[in-house]
Design a protein around this motif. Structure first.
Motif, short mmCIF file in Angstrom:
data_model
loop_
_atom_site.label_atom_id
_atom_site.label_comp_id
_atom_site.label_asym_id
_atom_site.label_seq_id
_atom_site.Cartn_x
_atom_site.Cartn_y
_atom_site.Cartn_z
N ASN A 154 0.82 -1.22 0.00
CA ASN A 154 0.00 0.00 0.00
C ASN A 154 0.85 1.26 0.00
N ALA A 156 3.26 4.25 -1.59
CA ALA A 156 3.07 4.96 -2.86
C ALA A 156 3.73 4.19 -3.99
N VAL A 157 4.93 3.65 -3.76
CA VAL A 157 5.58 2.86 -4.80
C VAL A 157 4.75 1.60 -5.07
N ARG A 177 0.65 -4.86 5.98
CA ARG A 177 0.58 -5.18 7.41
C ARG A 177 -0.88 -5.26 7.82
N ARG A 179 -4.24 -4.75 9.98
CA ARG A 179 -4.75 -3.53 10.63
C ARG A 179 -6.23 -3.72 10.87
N TYR A 246 14.35 -1.86 -2.47
CA TYR A 246 14.39 -0.42 -2.78
C TYR A 246 14.06 0.44 -1.57
N PHE A 271 17.83 -1.16 -5.96
CA PHE A 271 17.52 -0.12 -6.96
C PHE A 271 17.41 1.22 -6.27
N MET A 273 16.43 5.09 -7.56
CA MET A 273 15.96 5.93 -8.68
C MET A 273 16.92 7.09 -8.94
N ARG A 329 3.70 4.45 12.46
CA ARG A 329 2.51 3.65 12.72
C ARG A 329 2.87 2.19 12.95
N HIS A 331 0.09 -0.28 13.98
CA HIS A 331 -1.14 -1.06 13.71
C HIS A 331 -1.51 -2.05 14.81
P1 NDP Z 1 4.87 5.58 1.78
O1 NDP Z 1 5.05 6.56 2.88
O2 NDP Z 1 3.84 5.81 0.74
O3 NDP Z 1 4.55 4.13 2.42
C1 NDP Z 1 5.30 3.59 3.44
C2 NDP Z 1 5.02 2.09 3.46
O4 NDP Z 1 5.88 1.46 4.39
C3 NDP Z 1 3.59 1.72 3.86
O5 NDP Z 1 3.21 0.63 3.07
C4 NDP Z 1 3.77 1.30 5.31
O6 NDP Z 1 2.81 0.37 5.70
C5 NDP Z 1 5.11 0.63 5.25
N1 NDP Z 1 5.78 0.57 6.54
C6 NDP Z 1 6.12 1.58 7.33
N2 NDP Z 1 6.75 1.13 8.43
C7 NDP Z 1 6.79 -0.21 8.32
C8 NDP Z 1 7.31 -1.26 9.13
N3 NDP Z 1 7.91 -1.01 10.29
N4 NDP Z 1 7.15 -2.52 8.70
C9 NDP Z 1 6.53 -2.79 7.53
N5 NDP Z 1 6.04 -1.84 6.71
C10 NDP Z 1 6.17 -0.57 7.10
O7 NDP Z 1 6.29 5.36 1.14
P2 NDP Z 1 6.85 5.46 -0.34
O8 NDP Z 1 6.14 4.57 -1.26
O9 NDP Z 1 6.98 6.87 -0.71
O10 NDP Z 1 8.29 4.85 -0.07
C11 NDP Z 1 8.40 3.51 0.40
C12 NDP Z 1 9.87 3.16 0.57
O11 NDP Z 1 10.49 3.19 -0.69
C13 NDP Z 1 10.64 4.15 1.45
O12 NDP Z 1 11.61 3.41 2.17
C14 NDP Z 1 11.31 5.04 0.43
O13 NDP Z 1 12.48 5.64 0.92
C15 NDP Z 1 11.60 4.02 -0.65
N6 NDP Z 1 11.79 4.58 -1.97
C16 NDP Z 1 12.93 4.23 -2.60
C17 NDP Z 1 13.19 4.65 -3.86
C18 NDP Z 1 14.43 4.21 -4.52
O14 NDP Z 1 14.80 4.75 -5.55
N7 NDP Z 1 15.12 3.22 -3.98
C19 NDP Z 1 12.29 5.58 -4.55
C20 NDP Z 1 11.05 5.83 -3.83
C21 NDP Z 1 10.84 5.36 -2.57
P3 NDP Z 1 1.61 0.74 6.70
O15 NDP Z 1 0.50 1.32 5.87
O16 NDP Z 1 1.27 -0.59 7.25
O17 NDP Z 1 2.13 1.71 7.74
#
Ligand code: NDP
Length: 332
Positions: A154, A156-157, A177, A179, A246, A271, A273, A329, A331
């Motif tokens: 869920n 953004a990626v 996760r 919830r 990533y 990876f 970006m 968060r 959950h």
């Molecule tokens: P979001 O803020 O949209 O989503 C965060 C996600 O991480 C949610 O699904 C959340 O689940 C989950 N999450 C948070 N904490 C935990 C945990 N302790 N255990 C399991 N799941 C957890 O993030 P983005 O999509 O913007 O980014 C996601 C990740 O990808 C980040 O680490 C970001 O840095 C990385 N990223 C890397 C890129 C790259 O080029 N390598 C490019 C873009 C992003 P929940 O809803 O259950 O809280």
């Protein structure tokens, strides 16, 4: 001369209280430059990591926060032919500093996006959907009917992975996760085109066997989380498959069972970006053509931005507070 309001930081810290709203004078628009009015900019995890000083690239101080966003060209330099006032553009590289009202930059630092897509779609196209797109294209040759498994389903990626994969005819298994309102989230992701949405617990249950009676084992796994969650993805990959890490949202090292490497010939990759964009900087059409394909999906309604809460610029604290809370968060 023009001026702008910018969210500036001069030191790193665990919270966003290092940010100050400052008035900055803008330089004159040089021959090969454009002046942009920023229209919208998101708060991504990397933006927070940059404020905290934990990201691998850190802009020099004084730094303006924000890496992603969409701006409208309001003035062009005398030699500029590729942009006109009214065009929408997004930054090419990380560290642009999008959290400001206006900016003057070189034309090479931005690329055009169509202005007939939604504002939120344009403001969030350059990082997460691009990451999803590259990971779905650059590691395994995926064909319609193939399967991809991902955690952080869920995120953004993850949402972009679901939608781009669906457009490619590739099946997705998205791990979330658990919830209290899990079913609502499952339905939301299914509406986006997810094929299977399962909890981390289900990865260790017979639910997966039932899924693999219907779809082939995944050739590709996408690891947003690390820790045990990433390790569990490995156990469901097809022999010879690739796991691409990533993100590290769990802030725990990937649990890596030896048998996966020894007996199943799994490849582990990473990876980033930002690195891809830097590597292809000499070939800007590669970024432009990916962004164009993604904008086509947005226009066709097949790629929607993640659910956003738009916040006026001067209420930036609300946006940052909300993001930090979401990242903490649990959950349970
Ligand atoms: P979001 O803020 O949209 O989503 C965060 C996600 O991480 C949610 O699904 C959340 O689940 C989950 N999450 C948070 N904490 C935990 C945990 N302790 N255990 C399991 N799941 C957890 O993030 P983005 O999509 O913007 O980014 C996601 C990740 O990808 C980040 O680490 C970001 O840095 C990385 N990223 C890397 C890129 C790259 O080029 N390598 C490019 C873009 C992003 P929940 O809803 O259950 O809280």
């Amino acid at each position: 001369l023009h001026s702008c309001s910018a969210l500036v930081y001069r030191q790193h810290g665990p919270h966003y209280d290092t940010l100050r709203m400052e008035k900055w004078a803008l330089p004159a628009v040089g021959q090969h430059c454009v002046r942009l009015k920023m229209l919208a900019a998101p708060v991504n995890p990397a933006d927070i990591n940059m404020l905290q000083g934990t990201y691998p690239i850190l802009p020099p101080f004084p730094a303006v926060g924000g890496n992603e966003g969409v701006g409208e060209v309001v003035e062009v330099g005398s030699e500029v032919t590729c942009f006109s006032p009214g065009d929408w553009v997004i930054p090419v590289d990380a560290g642009f500093g999008t959290w400001r009202t206006e900016v003057v930059c070189d034309t090479a630092d931005v690329i055009k996006v169509p202005s007939d897509i939604t504002l939120l779609g344009a403001a969030t196209i350059g990082v997460n959907p691009c990451t999803a797109y590259r990971m779905l294209h650059d590691f395994e040759h995926l064909q319609p009917g193939d399967t991809v498994i991902q955690n952080g389903g869920n995120s953004a990626v993850g949402q972009a992975v679901i939608q781009i994969a669906a457009a490619m005819g590739v099946k997705t298994i998205s791990v979330i996760r658990d919830r209290p309102n899990r079913q609502d989230l499952v339905e939301e992701l299914m509406l986006m085109g997810a094929d299977y949405v399962v909890t981390e617990e289900a990865l260790q249950s017979s639910e997966m066997e039932a899924i693999f009676k219907k779809v082939p084992k995944p050739k590709l796994g996408l690891n947003c989380v690390g820790g045990q969650s990433g390790g569990l993805l490995l156990s469901h990959l097809d022999d010879g498959a690739t796991l691409v890490t990533y993100g590290g949202m769990a802030k725990k090292p990937l649990l890596l069972p030896a048998k996966v490497l020894i007996f199943r010939n799994i490849t582990l990759r990473g990876f980033w970006m930002t690195q891809w964009k830097r590597n292809t900087r000499r070939d800007p059409h590669l970024l432009q053509s990916m962004v164009s394909s993604l904008c086509d999906l947005v226009r066709e309604g097949r790629l929607s931005p993640p659910r956003c809460i738009p916040v006026p610029f001067h209420h930036y604290r609300d946006a940052l507070e909300g993001t930090l809370q979401a990242h903490q968060r649990k959950h349970v």
